[in-house]
Design a protein around this motif. Structure first.
Motif, PDB file in Angstrom:
ATOM      1  N   ILE A 166       0.856  -1.196   0.000  1.00 46.35           N
ATOM      2  CA  ILE A 166       0.000   0.000   0.000  1.00 46.35           C
ATOM      3  C   ILE A 166       0.884   1.235   0.000  1.00 46.35           C
ATOM      4  O   ILE A 166       1.640   1.457   0.944  1.00 46.35           O
ATOM      5  N   ASP A 167       0.781   2.009  -1.069  1.00 44.77           N
ATOM      6  CA  ASP A 167       1.486   3.290  -1.150  1.00 44.77           C
ATOM      7  C   ASP A 167       0.548   4.367  -0.610  1.00 44.77           C
ATOM      8  O   ASP A 167      -0.340   4.851  -1.314  1.00 44.77           O
ATOM      9  N   ALA A 168       0.738   4.734   0.655  1.00 43.72           N
ATOM     10  CA  ALA A 168      -0.136   5.722   1.298  1.00 43.72           C
ATOM     11  C   ALA A 168       0.535   7.087   1.371  1.00 43.72           C
ATOM     12  O   ALA A 168       0.231   7.876   2.262  1.00 43.72           O
ATOM     13  N   SER A 169       1.440   7.372   0.432  1.00 39.70           N
ATOM     14  CA  SER A 169       2.124   8.665   0.454  1.00 39.70           C
ATOM     15  C   SER A 169       1.192   9.804   0.076  1.00 39.70           C
ATOM     16  O   SER A 169       1.336  10.921   0.584  1.00 39.70           O
ATOM     17  N   HIS A 170       0.238   9.544  -0.829  1.00 42.35           N
ATOM     18  CA  HIS A 170      -0.683  10.597  -1.247  1.00 42.35           C
ATOM     19  C   HIS A 170      -1.703  10.848  -0.142  1.00 42.35           C
ATOM     20  O   HIS A 170      -2.207   9.901   0.477  1.00 42.35           O
ATOM     21  N   PRO A 171      -2.029  12.125   0.155  1.00 41.31           N
ATOM     22  CA  PRO A 171      -2.961  12.398   1.268  1.00 41.31           C
ATOM     23  C   PRO A 171      -4.320  11.748   1.093  1.00 41.31           C
ATOM     24  O   PRO A 171      -4.975  11.411   2.076  1.00 41.31           O
ATOM     25  N   ARG A 172      -4.778  11.544  -0.133  1.00 41.38           N
ATOM     26  CA  ARG A 172      -6.084  10.913  -0.332  1.00 41.38           C
ATOM     27  C   ARG A 172      -6.026   9.437   0.060  1.00 41.38           C
ATOM     28  O   ARG A 172      -6.951   8.925   0.691  1.00 41.38           O
ATOM     29  N   THR A 173      -4.961   8.748  -0.316  1.00 42.62           N
ATOM     30  CA  THR A 173      -4.809   7.347   0.087  1.00 42.62           C
ATOM     31  C   THR A 173      -4.623   7.239   1.585  1.00 42.62           C
ATOM     32  O   THR A 173      -5.163   6.331   2.234  1.00 42.62           O
ATOM     33  N   LEU A 174      -3.868   8.171   2.161  1.00 40.15           N
ATOM     34  CA  LEU A 174      -3.631   8.155   3.602  1.00 40.15           C
ATOM     35  C   LEU A 174      -4.943   8.282   4.363  1.00 40.15           C
ATOM     36  O   LEU A 174      -5.140   7.659   5.405  1.00 40.15           O
ATOM     37  N   GLN A 175      -5.852   9.059   3.831  1.00 41.78           N
ATOM     38  CA  GLN A 175      -7.163   9.225   4.454  1.00 41.78           C
ATOM     39  C   GLN A 175      -7.916   7.898   4.507  1.00 41.78           C
ATOM     40  O   GLN A 175      -8.682   7.642   5.434  1.00 41.78           O
ATOM     41  N   HIS A 176      -7.692   7.036   3.514  1.00 37.15           N
ATOM     42  CA  HIS A 176      -8.386   5.743   3.446  1.00 37.15           C
ATOM     43  C   HIS A 176      -7.576   4.607   4.081  1.00 37.15           C
ATOM     44  O   HIS A 176      -8.026   3.456   4.055  1.00 37.15           O
ATOM     45  N   LEU A 177      -6.398   4.915   4.638  1.00 35.93           N
ATOM     46  CA  LEU A 177      -5.542   3.855   5.168  1.00 35.93           C
ATOM     47  C   LEU A 177      -6.223   3.000   6.242  1.00 35.93           C
ATOM     48  O   LEU A 177      -6.124   1.766   6.187  1.00 35.93           O
ATOM     49  N   PRO A 178      -6.924   3.592   7.224  1.00 36.43           N
ATOM     50  CA  PRO A 178      -7.590   2.720   8.214  1.00 36.43           C
ATOM     51  C   PRO A 178      -8.555   1.728   7.575  1.00 36.43           C
ATOM     52  O   PRO A 178      -8.612   0.557   7.983  1.00 36.43           O
ATOM     53  N   ASN A 179      -9.308   2.168   6.560  1.00 34.95           N
ATOM     54  CA  ASN A 179     -10.248   1.259   5.895  1.00 34.95           C
ATOM     55  C   ASN A 179      -9.515   0.199   5.079  1.00 34.95           C
ATOM     56  O   ASN A 179      -9.968  -0.945   4.998  1.00 34.95           O
ATOM     57  N   LEU A 180      -8.391   0.574   4.463  1.00 33.00           N
ATOM     58  CA  LEU A 180      -7.615  -0.414   3.707  1.00 33.00           C
ATOM     59  C   LEU A 180      -7.047  -1.483   4.634  1.00 33.00           C
ATOM     60  O   LEU A 180      -7.027  -2.676   4.295  1.00 33.00           O
ATOM     61  N   THR A 204      -2.012   1.536  16.199  1.00 35.52           N
ATOM     62  CA  THR A 204      -2.905   0.543  16.792  1.00 35.52           C
ATOM     63  C   THR A 204      -2.215  -0.818  16.825  1.00 35.52           C
ATOM     64  O   THR A 204      -1.687  -1.281  15.808  1.00 35.52           O
ATOM     65  N   LYS A 205      -2.215  -1.454  17.970  1.00 37.90           N
ATOM     66  CA  LYS A 205      -1.557  -2.751  18.104  1.00 37.90           C
ATOM     67  C   LYS A 205      -2.431  -3.841  17.485  1.00 37.90           C
ATOM     68  O   LYS A 205      -3.577  -4.038  17.878  1.00 37.90           O
ATOM     69  N   VAL A 206      -1.862  -4.521  16.486  1.00 43.53           N
ATOM     70  CA  VAL A 206      -2.552  -5.591  15.774  1.00 43.53           C
ATOM     71  C   VAL A 206      -1.609  -6.799  15.725  1.00 43.53           C
ATOM     72  O   VAL A 206      -0.402  -6.624  15.485  1.00 43.53           O
ATOM     73  N   PRO A 207      -2.098  -8.010  15.952  1.00 41.04           N
ATOM     74  CA  PRO A 207      -1.223  -9.186  15.875  1.00 41.04           C
ATOM     75  C   PRO A 207      -0.516  -9.267  14.526  1.00 41.04           C
ATOM     76  O   PRO A 207      -1.144  -9.151  13.473  1.00 41.04           O
ATOM     77  N   GLY A 208       0.786  -9.450  14.552  1.00 38.39           N
ATOM     78  CA  GLY A 208       1.565  -9.579  13.324  1.00 38.39           C
ATOM     79  C   GLY A 208       2.050  -8.259  12.751  1.00 38.39           C
ATOM     80  O   GLY A 208       2.820  -8.256  11.786  1.00 38.39           O
ATOM     81  N   ARG A 209       1.606  -7.124  13.311  1.00 39.12           N
ATOM     82  CA  ARG A 209       2.010  -5.825  12.756  1.00 39.12           C
ATOM     83  C   ARG A 209       3.354  -5.387  13.332  1.00 39.12           C
ATOM     84  O   ARG A 209       3.567  -5.412  14.538  1.00 39.12           O
ATOM     85  N   MET A 210       4.247  -4.975  12.434  1.00 41.92           N
ATOM     86  CA  MET A 210       5.531  -4.383  12.820  1.00 41.92           C
ATOM     87  C   MET A 210       5.608  -2.988  12.205  1.00 41.92           C
ATOM     88  O   MET A 210       5.261  -2.803  11.041  1.00 41.92           O
ATOM     89  N   VAL A 211       6.039  -2.019  12.991  1.00 40.78           N
ATOM     90  CA  VAL A 211       6.139  -0.640  12.528  1.00 40.78           C
ATOM     91  C   VAL A 211       7.596  -0.211  12.592  1.00 40.78           C
ATOM     92  O   VAL A 211       8.180  -0.126  13.678  1.00 40.78           O
ATOM     93  N   TRP A 212       8.180   0.022  11.417  1.00 40.42           N
ATOM     94  CA  TRP A 212       9.566   0.495  11.342  1.00 40.42           C
ATOM     95  C   TRP A 212       9.521   1.997  11.023  1.00 40.42           C
ATOM     96  O   TRP A 212       9.132   2.396   9.938  1.00 40.42           O
TER      97      TRP A 212
END
Length: 771
Positions: A166-180, A204-212
């Motif tokens: 998911i390329d969420a660099s664009h502000p419109r995509t970033l707005q939809h990131l939680p739904n994606l 948000t803590k989700v099983p399997g999620r890693m944030v670098w």
């Protein structure tokens, strides 16, 4: 330390991840981005290692200045990992294929097709396809590209994929990131990679999620390891507040903010629409850097013709409805909100020149010794950006040259976010604090940020910014080492990162110090409240919010399509419709939609203007010089309008020499866009020269002639794009499939095709008006 693991990984020159880090794999083509982008190479290596984890796995690669090029680098790395995996066995059961979600569908396909490894194009190995209604057969060679709105539709074919980026660099995509991230079909994909700026959804803590998190110290360490010493390492950019000293005005703004904050808190972040409109009016007034009279003239001549004074009047006539504690609070304090906003408006009107303009000039003096440094001034709204650029050009020749040559640009907040997503980062002067939706642009900045603010506004902004940094602090305190261990990158498995602290801010003031903390601070819980900037709410929605309760003007409209889907909108909102009998694409109010119309919606922003989106995509591909010419023409028109006061006065000055009527000239100075391009400027060069030279922006006729050629090219391009878009919609209305409509419209590799990937056509079966 994690950096030791990267050193060990770089030395493994026989592995894919090692070769990605040390640069021995040379992705030829623009999809790879900058070859010296150390964090993009780090992303590629991390993505490859994440692909070897047991499913499900999710790796979020957080960049303060995320770009599509960084996301494409991760896609390429994963594609080559798949190639290496399947070289010995052409088919294997289980999930297969890679999906790339981005706003730039056509560009992404072209970038990937142009990439070569050695002399071999990757297009000879992978099937680079757009995701449409007809899903391709499952195969590891599939490299699918999809608009975020289309990906949100889901489908069983998504569940057969092996990976999604998911390329969420664009502000419109970033707005939809939680739904994606929450989309059920995408959630079943074994590996998900997210490339995004700092966004709350990733905390948000989700099983399997890693944030670098590529925070500033982390980026600097990797640059020191992977890039030549001649390339400067990322460093903290300074943040400076320039205070506009006007205590009585600041007091009114602070009073309104405290009451709106409490109302928003009691409404659990929601509440009646009048609260949202109150926030938008407050932010517009507080961010104003041009005379209020000029801003109101510009608003009157805009597409919706609604001034701040009009909006305040409508807000006074409305009556917010709520329940519980919020109802009692509004009964006691709503009049106070209106009084504070009204008194602030009166004070600004009496000032003539807003206090912030003087503070802005002080901030610009800091750049006087660096005339060639690219600088960006960011305003709250689009109309104000044009007015401010014009006013700065009038102040002195130095600023005028900077505006003309593009070394200093004046843009509004949403446009700034789009430019940062394209990698066009500059030192910045903000005319007011950013709204919550764009707050991520304030984090981990590597270039200077200057904020022109009233004292209480500066205090609030600092408090909120500190809380944002506190939320991201855990992502840099040992998290990198934990992820290194989970991915088995190698190297020593001990040590942790030193916790960083954001740099201290500077405060410049010539008259008044910052208010005492006790007097200026909001309650601790209130600092998390979302507040609204003028760019957070579409202008049409602002009008609808406060007229929805007026039976003469507002109400709701329920549109039901032939497939049983329903869409409920306020009757004042505008939508695009296509009428098959006339073959015309129209922008109309929801109340004017009829049964049998084709409702044209954008999947990622339903009610946005279709042609506005088309112009946005075209702007991204337009040559930079043409864009500079068009922006300069807008400044010239704004300067003329400010100088003469009305469009009629401009026409009266030139009518003996112009070849057109007043109606035509009026359109040139309007804010509307249409697919015939008439509103851009005069058709005839002689008419253009008369208007351009009257503005005083251009040195001579030859200088103005180059701008006219750019305007003519833009007009021709808009007409062509309009025809392509109408042709594509026409074929969809005839019952053709999406794929066939794309081909028969001859819109491939064009801006029209880009928009088509975010487009949905619904046949209206029934329209019901609800009082």
């Amino acid at each position: 330390m994690w950096i030791d693991a990267f050193k060990t990984l770089r030395a493994k020159s026989l592995t894919l991840e090692g070769r990605l880090l040390n640069g021995s794999i040379a992705f030829r083509g623009s999809a790879a981005g900058d070859g010296n982008d150390a964090t993009a190479r780090g992303d590629a290596a991390l993505a490859v290692m994440a692909s070897r984890l047991p499913p499900p796995a999710e790796l979020a690669l957080v960049h303060p200045e995320a770009t599509p090029a960084k996301a494409r680098q991760a896609v390429l790395a994963l594609a080559f990992e798949e190639l290496a995996k399947y070289q010995s066995r052409a088919y294997e059961s289980g999930p297969a294929g890679l999906l790339f979600i981005t706003q730039q569908i056509v560009d992404a396909r072209k970038h990937f097709a142009a990439v070569r490894v050695g002399s071999t194009p990757i297009a000879e190995v992978f099937r680079i396809l757009s995701l449409t209604g007809a899903a391709p057969a499952r195969h590891w060679k599939n490299l699918l590209v999809a608009n975020p709105g289309r990906a949100l539709l889901g489908g069983p074919h998504l569940r057969t994929l092996r990976m999604v980026v998911i390329d969420a660099s664009h502000p419109r995509t970033l707005q939809h990131l939680p739904n994606l991230l929450a989309q059920p079909d995408l959630a079943q994909v074994p590996l998900r990679i997210v490339v995004a700026p700092p966004h709350e959804a990733l905390l948000t803590k989700v099983p399997g999620r890693m944030v670098w998190l590529w925070d500033t110290p982390t980026s600097a360490q990797l640059h020191g390891l992977l890039t030549p010493t001649a390339i400067p390492k990322p460093a903290w950019g300074s943040r400076t507040y320039w205070l506009a000293a006007k205590p009585d005005l600041d007091e009114k703004f602070a009073d309104a903010e405290k009451l709106l904050t409490e109302a928003t808190r009691l409404g659990a972040g929601g509440g009646p629409p009048e609260i949202l409109e109150g926030w938008a009016i407050l932010t517009a007034l507080r961010g104003l850097c041009v005379p209020l009279e000029q801003a109101e003239h510009a608003a009157r001549n805009s597409r919706h013709g609604l001034r701040l004074r009009d909006r305040l009047g409508l807000l006074k006539r409305s009556q917010p409805t709520a329940g519980g504690e919020l109802r009692h609070f509004l009964a006691m304090h709503w009049a106070g909100v209106l009084a504070a906003l009204d008194e602030a408006y009166a004070l600004l009107a009496s000032e003539g020149v807003p206090p912030k303009l003087s503070s802005l000039i002080d901030a610009l003096d800091e750049f006087d010794g660096r005339p060639d440094l690219p600088l960006r001034i960011v305003t709250g709204g689009e109309d104000e950006a044009l007015l401010l650029a014009s006013r700065l050009a009038d102040i002195d020749d130095r600023l005028r040259r900077a505006v003309d040559e593009g070394t200093m640009e004046v843009v509004h907040q949403r446009e700034e976010a789009r430019r940062v997503a394209e990698g066009r980062v500059r030192a910045t002067i903000l005319t007011g604090a950013r709204g919550s939706r764009l707050r991520y642009l304030d984090l981990f900045t590597t270039l200077d940020v200057n904020v022109v603010a009233y004292p209480s506004e500066a205090v609030r902004d600092r408090q909120r910014l500190e809380r944002y940094y506190q939320r991201w602090q855990p992502m840099a305190d040992g998290t990198h080492q934990r992820i290194v261990t989970m991915l088995k990158l190698g190297g020593p498995a001990w040590g942790s990162d030193a916790a960083w602290r954001p740099p201290a801010v500077n405060v410049h003031t010539t008259a008044a110090p910052l208010p005492a903390a006790g007097a200026a601070e909001l309650p601790e819980a209130s600092l998390d409240i979302t507040w609204v900037s003028p760019e957070d709410v579409p202008a049409e929605e602002r009008v609808a919010m406060i007229t929805a309760g007026d039976s003469a003007q507002g109400g709701l409209v329920v549109i039901e399509d032939v497939d049983g889907g329903k869409l409920t909108l306020r009757s004042n909102m505008s939508v695009d419709i296509y009428r098959r009998e006339t073959e015309k694409l129209l922008r109309v109010s929801v109340g004017s939609v009829l049964a049998g119309d084709y409702l044209v919606l954008l999947l990622d922003d339903e009610c946005e203007s279709l042609f506005e989106r088309l112009c946005e995509v075209a702007q991204q591909r337009r040559p930079a010089l043409n864009t500079l010419h068009l922006e300069r023409w807008n400044v010239a028109k704004s300067r003329l309008h400010r100088q003469f006061g009305t469009r009629q006065a401009i026409y009266d000055r030139l009518k003996d020499r112009l070849s057109v009527s007043y109606a035509a000239l009026k359109d040139w100075f309007g804010a509307d866009r249409d697919d015939d391009g008439e509103c851009i400027g005069p058709r005839e060069e002689a008419d253009f020269l008369l208007v351009a030279l009257l503005s005083g922006i251009y040195r001579d006729e030859a200088d103005a002639h180059t701008t006219f050629r750019s305007i003519h090219a833009e007009r021709v391009n808009r007409r062509q794009l309009g025809r392509q878009m109408r042709g594509a919609i026409k074929n969809l209305a005839k019952g053709h499939t999406f794929d066939l409509a794309m081909r028969t419209a001859e819109a491939l590799n064009s801006e029209a095709e880009e928009v088509m990937h975010a487009l949905e056509l619904r046949v209206v079966a029934k329209v019901t008006r609800v009082p």
